[in-house]
Design a protein around this motif. Structure first.
Motif, PDB file in Angstrom:
ATOM      1  N   VAL A   1      -3.046  68.868 -17.776  1.00 60.78           N
ATOM      2  CA  VAL A   1      -3.664  67.794 -17.160  1.00 60.78           C
ATOM      3  C   VAL A   1      -5.345  67.633 -16.907  1.00 60.78           C
ATOM      4  O   VAL A   1      -5.831  66.639 -17.578  1.00 60.78           O
ATOM      5  CB  VAL A   1      -3.275  67.632 -15.424  1.00 60.78           C
ATOM      6  CG1 VAL A   1      -3.325  66.433 -14.696  1.00 60.78           C
ATOM      7  CG2 VAL A   1      -1.008  67.828 -15.723  1.00 60.78           C
ATOM      8  N   LYS A   2      -5.649  68.887 -16.821  1.00 56.32           N
ATOM      9  CA  LYS A   2      -6.606  68.486 -16.465  1.00 56.32           C
ATOM     10  C   LYS A   2      -8.002  69.397 -17.680  1.00 56.32           C
ATOM     11  O   LYS A   2      -9.275  68.946 -18.077  1.00 56.32           O
ATOM     12  CB  LYS A   2      -7.546  69.487 -15.447  1.00 56.32           C
ATOM     13  CG  LYS A   2      -6.706  69.143 -14.269  1.00 56.32           C
ATOM     14  CD  LYS A   2      -7.344  69.965 -12.977  1.00 56.32           C
ATOM     15  CE  LYS A   2      -7.304  69.285 -11.799  1.00 56.32           C
ATOM     16  NZ  LYS A   2      -7.307  69.922 -10.333  1.00 56.32           N
ATOM     17  N   HIS A   3      -7.121  69.504 -18.772  1.00 51.61           N
ATOM     18  CA  HIS A   3      -7.560  70.428 -20.476  1.00 51.61           C
ATOM     19  C   HIS A   3      -8.239  71.115 -20.012  1.00 51.61           C
ATOM     20  O   HIS A   3      -9.290  71.264 -20.599  1.00 51.61           O
ATOM     21  CB  HIS A   3      -8.213  69.240 -21.112  1.00 51.61           C
ATOM     22  CG  HIS A   3      -6.735  68.185 -21.611  1.00 51.61           C
ATOM     23  ND1 HIS A   3      -5.888  68.142 -21.977  1.00 51.61           N
ATOM     24  CD2 HIS A   3      -7.083  66.535 -20.424  1.00 51.61           C
ATOM     25  CE1 HIS A   3      -5.074  66.832 -21.705  1.00 51.61           C
ATOM     26  NE2 HIS A   3      -5.880  66.325 -20.530  1.00 51.61           N
ATOM     27  N   LYS A   4      -8.601  72.173 -19.318  1.00 48.45           N
ATOM     28  CA  LYS A   4      -8.971  73.448 -18.908  1.00 48.45           C
ATOM     29  C   LYS A   4      -8.914  74.616 -19.748  1.00 48.45           C
ATOM     30  O   LYS A   4      -7.832  74.271 -20.816  1.00 48.45           O
ATOM     31  CB  LYS A   4      -9.601  74.036 -17.433  1.00 48.45           C
ATOM     32  CG  LYS A   4      -9.968  73.197 -17.005  1.00 48.45           C
ATOM     33  CD  LYS A   4     -10.255  73.491 -15.350  1.00 48.45           C
ATOM     34  CE  LYS A   4     -10.483  72.441 -14.226  1.00 48.45           C
ATOM     35  NZ  LYS A   4     -10.218  72.826 -13.043  1.00 48.45           N
ATOM     36  N   THR A   5      -9.985  75.004 -20.946  1.00 50.21           N
ATOM     37  CA  THR A   5      -9.774  76.143 -21.391  1.00 50.21           C
ATOM     38  C   THR A   5      -9.620  77.807 -20.572  1.00 50.21           C
ATOM     39  O   THR A   5      -9.486  77.553 -19.450  1.00 50.21           O
ATOM     40  CB  THR A   5     -11.108  76.163 -22.366  1.00 50.21           C
ATOM     41  OG1 THR A   5     -11.848  77.092 -21.177  1.00 50.21           O
ATOM     42  CG2 THR A   5     -11.423  75.614 -22.690  1.00 50.21           C
ATOM     43  N   LEU A   6      -8.792  78.896 -21.588  1.00 47.71           N
ATOM     44  CA  LEU A   6      -8.725  80.081 -20.432  1.00 47.71           C
ATOM     45  C   LEU A   6      -9.701  80.377 -19.658  1.00 47.71           C
ATOM     46  O   LEU A   6      -9.311  81.164 -18.672  1.00 47.71           O
ATOM     47  CB  LEU A   6      -7.593  80.181 -21.425  1.00 47.71           C
ATOM     48  CG  LEU A   6      -7.406  82.301 -21.069  1.00 47.71           C
ATOM     49  CD1 LEU A   6      -6.975  81.896 -20.045  1.00 47.71           C
ATOM     50  CD2 LEU A   6      -6.616  82.893 -22.366  1.00 47.71           C
ATOM     51  N   ASP A   7     -10.928  80.178 -20.128  1.00 47.42           N
ATOM     52  CA  ASP A   7     -12.082  81.169 -19.955  1.00 47.42           C
ATOM     53  C   ASP A   7     -12.587  80.391 -19.201  1.00 47.42           C
ATOM     54  O   ASP A   7     -13.108  80.735 -18.099  1.00 47.42           O
ATOM     55  CB  ASP A   7     -13.680  81.216 -21.200  1.00 47.42           C
ATOM     56  CG  ASP A   7     -13.426  81.812 -21.772  1.00 47.42           C
ATOM     57  OD1 ASP A   7     -12.031  83.301 -21.826  1.00 47.42           O
ATOM     58  OD2 ASP A   7     -13.474  82.135 -23.083  1.00 47.42           O
ATOM     59  N   GLU A   8     -12.828  78.862 -19.093  1.00 43.90           N
ATOM     60  CA  GLU A   8     -12.404  77.698 -16.738  1.00 43.90           C
ATOM     61  C   GLU A   8     -11.933  78.676 -16.313  1.00 43.90           C
ATOM     62  O   GLU A   8     -12.333  79.075 -15.082  1.00 43.90           O
ATOM     63  CB  GLU A   8     -12.255  76.715 -17.807  1.00 43.90           C
ATOM     64  CG  GLU A   8     -13.309  76.019 -18.738  1.00 43.90           C
ATOM     65  CD  GLU A   8     -13.098  74.857 -18.950  1.00 43.90           C
ATOM     66  OE1 GLU A   8     -14.861  74.116 -19.087  1.00 43.90           O
ATOM     67  OE2 GLU A   8     -12.293  74.162 -19.733  1.00 43.90           O
ATOM     68  N   MET A   9     -10.332  78.501 -16.906  1.00 38.82           N
ATOM     69  CA  MET A   9      -9.469  79.081 -15.862  1.00 38.82           C
ATOM     70  C   MET A   9      -9.673  80.619 -15.205  1.00 38.82           C
ATOM     71  O   MET A   9      -9.472  80.443 -13.981  1.00 38.82           O
ATOM     72  CB  MET A   9      -8.254  79.024 -16.396  1.00 38.82           C
ATOM     73  CG  MET A   9      -7.637  77.648 -16.411  1.00 38.82           C
ATOM     74  SD  MET A   9      -5.305  77.194 -17.599  1.00 38.82           S
ATOM     75  CE  MET A   9      -5.998  78.033 -18.828  1.00 38.82           C
ATOM     76  N   LEU A  10      -9.750  81.043 -15.540  1.00 39.87           N
ATOM     77  CA  LEU A  10     -10.401  82.499 -16.002  1.00 39.87           C
ATOM     78  C   LEU A  10     -11.372  83.062 -14.408  1.00 39.87           C
ATOM     79  O   LEU A  10     -11.696  82.990 -13.880  1.00 39.87           O
ATOM     80  CB  LEU A  10     -10.741  83.911 -16.521  1.00 39.87           C
ATOM     81  CG  LEU A  10      -9.056  83.501 -17.601  1.00 39.87           C
ATOM     82  CD1 LEU A  10      -9.567  85.122 -18.373  1.00 39.87           C
ATOM     83  CD2 LEU A  10      -7.755  84.556 -16.843  1.00 39.87           C
ATOM     84  N   GLN A  11     -12.467  81.733 -14.670  1.00 42.02           N
ATOM     85  CA  GLN A  11     -13.447  81.849 -13.828  1.00 42.02           C
ATOM     86  C   GLN A  11     -13.118  81.406 -12.907  1.00 42.02           C
ATOM     87  O   GLN A  11     -14.120  81.245 -11.515  1.00 42.02           O
ATOM     88  CB  GLN A  11     -14.362  81.367 -14.326  1.00 42.02           C
ATOM     89  CG  GLN A  11     -15.546  81.544 -16.102  1.00 42.02           C
ATOM     90  CD  GLN A  11     -15.633  83.232 -15.506  1.00 42.02           C
ATOM     91  OE1 GLN A  11     -16.646  83.295 -14.245  1.00 42.02           O
ATOM     92  NE2 GLN A  11     -15.229  84.043 -15.854  1.00 42.02           N
TER      93      GLN A  11
END
Length: 134
Positions: free
Chosen positions: A102-112
């Motif tokens: 939905v928000k199109h975040k990358t894995l790295d963004e989610m981990l941060q």
């Protein structure tokens, strides 16, 4: 965890302040079981942990080993813990799905964004990648 000879007292080990109350309750219920029942329950839990991935593994029928009334409170506590784990896992899975699709975040963004759930985020991200590729 010590119990006196006549089982009048239970002494819990030092427990961290942030230990979930359900875990403390499970330990308490386990310690209230008769010693022979505790040994059997422990042996079955170890057996399940070590052998559950084997094809020929048979889940032990605890009621044949320990009378139901002896483990009723322990079983109810375990049921609550498992429900909590499933609920938390579902919440994190939903969060990963929304962040990823939905928000199109990358894995790295989610981990941060959510550092306390790194391993679960990676697992869910990988699982969603495989699921959506089918």
């Amino acid at each position: 965890m010590k119990m006196s000879e006549n089982n009048d007292y239970i002494q819990l080990p030092p427990i961290k302040k942030d230990t979930p109350s359900e875990v403390v309750s499970m330990i308490w219920q386990y310690l209230k079981l008769p010693e022979e029942s505790r040994k059997r329950v422990t042996a079955d839990l170890i057996d399940v942990d070590e052998n559950c991935e084997k094809e020929d593994f048979q889940i032990p029928d605890l009621y044949d080993i320990v009378p139901k009334e002896e483990i009723a409170e322990f079983e109810e506590t375990m049921r609550k813990i498992i429900a909590g784990i499933i609920s938390q896992a579902s919440s994190v899975a939903t969060w990963v799905y929304v962040q990823k699709y939905v928000k199109h975040k990358t894995l790295d963004e989610m981990l941060q964004e959510w550092k306390g759930a790194n391993q679960f985020i990676i697992v869910m991200d990988t699982w969603f990648e495989r699921l959506m590729a089918e």
